[in-house]
Design an enzyme around this catalytic site. Structure first.
Site, PDB file in Angstrom:
ATOM      1  N   SER A 173       0.785  -1.193   0.104  1.00 18.87           N
ATOM      2  CA  SER A 173      -0.021   0.045  -0.062  1.00 18.87           C
ATOM      3  C   SER A 173       0.950   1.283   0.090  1.00 18.87           C
ATOM      4  O   SER A 173       1.992   1.148   0.520  1.00 18.87           O
ATOM      5  CB  SER A 173      -0.850   0.071   1.200  1.00 18.87           C
ATOM      6  OG  SER A 173      -1.444   1.126   1.420  1.00 18.87           O
ATOM      7  N   TYR A 180      -1.664  -0.470  10.918  1.00 17.83           N
ATOM      8  CA  TYR A 180      -2.177  -1.278   9.921  1.00 17.83           C
ATOM      9  C   TYR A 180      -1.263  -1.062   8.811  1.00 17.83           C
ATOM     10  O   TYR A 180      -0.515  -1.902   8.181  1.00 17.83           O
ATOM     11  CB  TYR A 180      -3.384  -0.622   9.099  1.00 17.83           C
ATOM     12  CG  TYR A 180      -3.707  -0.851   7.639  1.00 17.83           C
ATOM     13  CD1 TYR A 180      -3.932  -2.108   7.155  1.00 17.83           C
ATOM     14  CD2 TYR A 180      -3.318   0.171   6.713  1.00 17.83           C
ATOM     15  CE1 TYR A 180      -3.995  -2.408   5.912  1.00 17.83           C
ATOM     16  CE2 TYR A 180      -3.452   0.088   5.300  1.00 17.83           C
ATOM     17  CZ  TYR A 180      -3.838  -1.612   4.881  1.00 17.83           C
ATOM     18  OH  TYR A 180      -3.725  -1.754   3.616  1.00 17.83           O
ATOM     19  N   LYS A 200       1.820  -3.529   6.970  1.00 16.86           N
ATOM     20  CA  LYS A 200       2.310  -3.652   5.513  1.00 16.86           C
ATOM     21  C   LYS A 200       4.005  -3.393   5.573  1.00 16.86           C
ATOM     22  O   LYS A 200       4.639  -4.363   4.597  1.00 16.86           O
ATOM     23  CB  LYS A 200       1.765  -2.702   4.665  1.00 16.86           C
ATOM     24  CG  LYS A 200       0.127  -2.768   4.437  1.00 16.86           C
ATOM     25  CD  LYS A 200      -0.053  -3.999   3.688  1.00 16.86           C
ATOM     26  CE  LYS A 200      -1.490  -4.304   3.619  1.00 16.86           C
ATOM     27  NZ  LYS A 200      -1.725  -5.352   2.968  1.00 16.86           N
TER      28      LYS A 200
HETATM   29  P1  NAD Z   1     -11.387  -6.401   1.423  1.00 19.05           P
HETATM   30  O1  NAD Z   1     -11.639  -6.523   3.072  1.00 19.05           O
HETATM   31  O2  NAD Z   1     -12.494  -6.140   0.453  1.00 19.05           O
HETATM   32  O3  NAD Z   1     -10.652  -7.821   0.930  1.00 19.05           O
HETATM   33  C1  NAD Z   1     -10.010  -8.851   1.911  1.00 19.05           C
HETATM   34  C2  NAD Z   1     -10.459 -10.007   1.918  1.00 19.05           C
HETATM   35  O4  NAD Z   1      -9.410 -10.792   2.947  1.00 19.05           O
HETATM   36  C3  NAD Z   1     -11.861 -10.098   2.472  1.00 19.05           C
HETATM   37  O5  NAD Z   1     -12.700 -10.877   1.642  1.00 19.05           O
HETATM   38  C4  NAD Z   1     -11.706 -10.791   3.848  1.00 19.05           C
HETATM   39  O6  NAD Z   1     -12.750 -11.784   4.197  1.00 19.05           O
HETATM   40  C5  NAD Z   1     -10.443 -11.729   3.564  1.00 19.05           C
HETATM   41  N1  NAD Z   1      -9.499 -12.016   4.968  1.00 19.05           N
HETATM   42  C6  NAD Z   1      -9.239 -10.965   5.718  1.00 19.05           C
HETATM   43  N2  NAD Z   1      -8.635 -11.858   6.770  1.00 19.05           N
HETATM   44  C7  NAD Z   1      -8.475 -12.995   6.459  1.00 19.05           C
HETATM   45  C8  NAD Z   1      -8.129 -14.058   7.083  1.00 19.05           C
HETATM   46  N3  NAD Z   1      -7.137 -14.199   7.962  1.00 19.05           N
HETATM   47  N4  NAD Z   1      -8.065 -15.356   6.329  1.00 19.05           N
HETATM   48  C9  NAD Z   1      -8.774 -15.496   5.127  1.00 19.05           C
HETATM   49  N5  NAD Z   1      -9.357 -14.681   4.569  1.00 19.05           N
HETATM   50  C10 NAD Z   1      -9.125 -13.074   5.071  1.00 19.05           C
HETATM   51  O7  NAD Z   1     -10.127  -5.532   1.122  1.00 19.05           O
HETATM   52  P2  NAD Z   1      -9.449  -5.164  -0.267  1.00 19.05           P
HETATM   53  O8  NAD Z   1      -9.742  -3.475  -0.434  1.00 19.05           O
HETATM   54  O9  NAD Z   1      -9.914  -5.712  -1.373  1.00 19.05           O
HETATM   55  O10 NAD Z   1      -7.905  -5.167   0.059  1.00 19.05           O
HETATM   56  C11 NAD Z   1      -7.173  -6.344  -0.418  1.00 19.05           C
HETATM   57  C12 NAD Z   1      -5.748  -5.819  -0.093  1.00 19.05           C
HETATM   58  O11 NAD Z   1      -5.251  -4.806  -0.474  1.00 19.05           O
HETATM   59  C13 NAD Z   1      -5.603  -6.060   1.617  1.00 19.05           C
HETATM   60  O12 NAD Z   1      -4.309  -6.471   1.814  1.00 19.05           O
HETATM   61  C14 NAD Z   1      -5.171  -4.270   1.654  1.00 19.05           C
HETATM   62  O13 NAD Z   1      -4.612  -4.205   2.919  1.00 19.05           O
HETATM   63  C15 NAD Z   1      -4.722  -4.079   0.565  1.00 19.05           C
HETATM   64  N6  NAD Z   1      -4.898  -2.563   0.071  1.00 19.05           N
HETATM   65  C16 NAD Z   1      -6.130  -2.112  -0.025  1.00 19.05           C
HETATM   66  C17 NAD Z   1      -6.262  -0.797  -0.324  1.00 19.05           C
HETATM   67  C18 NAD Z   1      -7.753  -0.155  -0.428  1.00 19.05           C
HETATM   68  O14 NAD Z   1      -7.872   0.932  -0.461  1.00 19.05           O
HETATM   69  N7  NAD Z   1      -8.806  -0.953  -0.702  1.00 19.05           N
HETATM   70  C19 NAD Z   1      -5.096   0.064  -0.685  1.00 19.05           C
HETATM   71  C20 NAD Z   1      -3.971  -0.633  -0.473  1.00 19.05           C
HETATM   72  C21 NAD Z   1      -3.932  -1.908  -0.203  1.00 19.05           C
HETATM   73  C1  WQD Z   2      -9.192   9.977   0.868  1.00 14.73           C
HETATM   74  C2  WQD Z   2      -9.351  11.400   1.072  1.00 14.73           C
HETATM   75  C3  WQD Z   2      -9.600  11.892   3.366  1.00 14.73           C
HETATM   76  C4  WQD Z   2     -13.624   9.820   4.032  1.00 14.73           C
HETATM   77  C5  WQD Z   2      -6.531   4.856   2.767  1.00 14.73           C
HETATM   78  C6  WQD Z   2      -5.527   4.301   3.664  1.00 14.73           C
HETATM   79  C7  WQD Z   2      -4.486   3.664   2.771  1.00 14.73           C
HETATM   80  C8  WQD Z   2      -4.951   2.937   1.536  1.00 14.73           C
HETATM   81  C9  WQD Z   2      -6.173   3.385   1.029  1.00 14.73           C
HETATM   82  C10 WQD Z   2      -5.079   0.647   2.465  1.00 14.73           C
HETATM   83  C11 WQD Z   2      -8.640  11.671   2.380  1.00 14.73           C
HETATM   84  C12 WQD Z   2     -10.837  12.238   2.614  1.00 14.73           C
HETATM   85  C13 WQD Z   2     -12.432  10.378   3.332  1.00 14.73           C
HETATM   86  C14 WQD Z   2     -14.665  10.975   4.255  1.00 14.73           C
HETATM   87  C15 WQD Z   2     -13.148  12.871   3.434  1.00 14.73           C
HETATM   88  N1  WQD Z   2      -5.560   1.849   2.089  1.00 14.73           N
HETATM   89  N2  WQD Z   2     -12.216  11.746   3.098  1.00 14.73           N
HETATM   90  N3  WQD Z   2     -14.157  12.272   4.114  1.00 14.73           N
HETATM   91  O1  WQD Z   2      -6.826   7.927   3.696  1.00 14.73           O
HETATM   92  O2  WQD Z   2      -6.014   8.400   1.105  1.00 14.73           O
HETATM   93  O3  WQD Z   2      -6.168   5.967   2.065  1.00 14.73           O
HETATM   94  O4  WQD Z   2      -7.181   3.899   1.670  1.00 14.73           O
HETATM   95  O5  WQD Z   2      -3.773   0.432   2.433  1.00 14.73           O
HETATM   96  O6  WQD Z   2      -3.690   3.085   3.584  1.00 14.73           O
HETATM   97  O7  WQD Z   2      -5.115   5.297   4.359  1.00 14.73           O
HETATM   98  O8  WQD Z   2      -8.273   7.156   1.444  1.00 14.73           O
HETATM   99  O9  WQD Z   2     -10.704   7.137   0.872  1.00 14.73           O
HETATM  100  O10 WQD Z   2      -9.947   7.164   3.398  1.00 14.73           O
HETATM  101  O11 WQD Z   2      -9.397   9.205   2.188  1.00 14.73           O
HETATM  102  O12 WQD Z   2     -12.747  14.019   3.468  1.00 14.73           O
HETATM  103  O13 WQD Z   2     -15.693  10.718   4.680  1.00 14.73           O
HETATM  104  O14 WQD Z   2     -10.827  11.525   1.461  1.00 14.73           O
HETATM  105  O15 WQD Z   2      -9.421  12.760   4.500  1.00 14.73           O
HETATM  106  O16 WQD Z   2      -8.156  13.019   1.915  1.00 14.73           O
HETATM  107  P1  WQD Z   2      -6.760   7.369   2.156  1.00 14.73           P
HETATM  108  P2  WQD Z   2      -9.672   7.600   1.942  1.00 14.73           P
END
Ligand code: NAD
Ligand code: WQD
Length: 337
Positions: A124, A148, A152
């Site tokens: 991430s 969190y 990572k």
């Molecule tokens: P999500 O929660 O929709 O998907 C994660 C899935 O993993 C879920 O289906 C959950 O049930 C499953 N899971 C969690 N713990 C588990 C376990 N112990 N065993 C088996 N299954 C398990 O999240 P997402 O948005 O699809 O994110 C996927 C990956 O990408 C994550 O590793 C997250 O940290 C990373 N990521 C997400 C974002 C984002 O903004 N969505 C940004 C950067 C990185």
């Molecule tokens: C985006 C912008 C908020 C909600 C997060 C995690 C990051 C990655 C992606 C997993 C920010 C603003 C948000 C609201 C708002 N995830 N906001 N009102 O914080 O950039 O990233 O998700 O790895 O680690 O931190 O994403 O969508 O939460 O926010 O004003 O109700 O929107 O302040 O500027 P963020 P976000």
């Protein structure tokens, strides 16, 4: 060819399953459904014509992991499964370290036992902490602001150390920026439980009438309009990035690190306006205090992925907002159970 997709019924994992199937790769999903629904499998089948093999179970359970590697011929693993809510991780650090770190170790252990050394990890942009400049390249220093993010960072470090010690490993670290959007059919999208933490699902829930008003966290940041700037990327572009990463370096031993972002900074107010344009809906919002832990600007330089993987995001901000809105309209309460 089969790839084990942990967290494959989740938001990014499910869209990546579609992209894998489209590329002729067979996803085998392991998910404990702690943050996703079984009916996602029906939607994958409806769209792609193929129902992925599914194991309901936990990545911390070595019995089910060993069984999967025995029953299926797995060429590599794409590891999405994790807990991902930044705010919650400050309240429940144990759960985050246990699920994400112990879970990843358990998975890597099973891979070693099975002789499978091809690993793609969902990292991430959070590993860049508060970046000293934008756009961010892969060699920027790493730091983090939450448990969190710490998970990572620690996993990235573990993967690097394991690759150094045993050069058979192919470790690919994909650092996602802000994935939003949904499959263009409107049949699959993001389905957060409870109050959304992230901007786009919050906006779509205001538009559909599930929430009254979007709180915009801070308008006194040193950006053009005072609101935070992020790099939003369409989830299908991100999904296709995984396929490219697998095809180019999935089976190539070494450590491979890529930013997956669109490479364009968009402010919160710009996003609200883009959504209004796509949906024809005005979004009720109010300006409130900053959210702790937010950084002013975070966006990627994705040139390395373009150069080495031949991948770049092609979908526009209008595509992202349109597809998010279609998903929300056709599934106002998300997936059925
Ligand atoms: P999500 O929660 O929709 O998907 C994660 C899935 O993993 C879920 O289906 C959950 O049930 C499953 N899971 C969690 N713990 C588990 C376990 N112990 N065993 C088996 N299954 C398990 O999240 P997402 O948005 O699809 O994110 C996927 C990956 O990408 C994550 O590793 C997250 O940290 C990373 N990521 C997400 C974002 C984002 O903004 N969505 C940004 C950067 C990185
Ligand atoms: C985006 C912008 C908020 C909600 C997060 C995690 C990051 C990655 C992606 C997993 C920010 C603003 C948000 C609201 C708002 N995830 N906001 N009102 O914080 O950039 O990233 O998700 O790895 O680690 O931190 O994403 O969508 O939460 O926010 O004003 O109700 O929107 O302040 O500027 P963020 P976000």
């Amino acid at each position: 060819m089969k790839i084990l997709v942990t967290g494959g019924t989740g938001y990014i994992g499910s869209h990546t399953c579609l992209a894998l199937i489209a590329a002729g790769i067979e996803p085998v999903i392991l998910d404990n459904l702690c943050n996703s629904k079984l009916s996602v499998l029906n939607r994958i089948e409806e769209i792609s014509g193929k129902r992925p093999l599914f194991y309901q179970g936990d990545i911390r359970d070595s019995v089910i992991l060993d069984r999967i590697f025995q029953e299926q011929s797995i060429a590599g693993v794409i590891h999405f499964a994790a807990l991902k809510a930044v705010g919650e991780s400050t309240q429940k650090p144990f759960e985050y370290y246990e699920n994400n770190i112990a879970g990843t170790l358990s998975l890597l252990g099973a891979m070693r036992r099975a002789g499978c050394f091809h690993f793609i990890f969902s990292s991430s942009a959070t590993v860049y902490g508060d970046p000293h400049a934008v756009p961010i390249t892969e060699d920027f220093p790493r730091s983090t602001m939450s448990p969190y993010g710490q998970t990572k960072l620690m996993i990235e470090q573990m993967l690097e150390d394991m690759q150094t010690a045993d050069p058979r490993w192919s470790m690919t670290l994909l650092r996602y920026f802000n994935p939003i959007g949904a499959h263009a059919s409107g049949k699959m999208g993001e389905d957060p439980q409870g109050i959304p933490n992230n901007l786009m699902p919050y906006i779509t829930q205001v538009a559909i009438g599930r929430r009254d008003c979007l709180n915009i966290f801070g308008n006194d940041y040193p950006t053009n309009d005072g609101t935070c700037v992020r790099d939003y990327i369409h989830v299908m572009d991100l999904a296709e990035g995984h396929v490219k990463a697998w095809q180019v370096c999935g089976e190539k031993a070494g450590l491979h690190i890529y930013n997956l972002g669109a490479g364009q900074g968009v402010s919160v107010l710009e996003m609200v306006r883009a959504f209004a344009r796509a949906s024809g809906m005005e979004i009720n919002y109010k300006l409130v205090d900053r959210r702790p832990g937010d950084v002013a600007e975070c966006w990627a330089d994705p040139a390395k992925a373009q150069r080495e993987l031949g991948w770049k995001a092609t979908r526009t901000l209008d595509d992202m907002t349109r597809d998010s809105w279609l998903w929300q309209q056709t599934n106002p309460n998300g997936y059925e159970a």
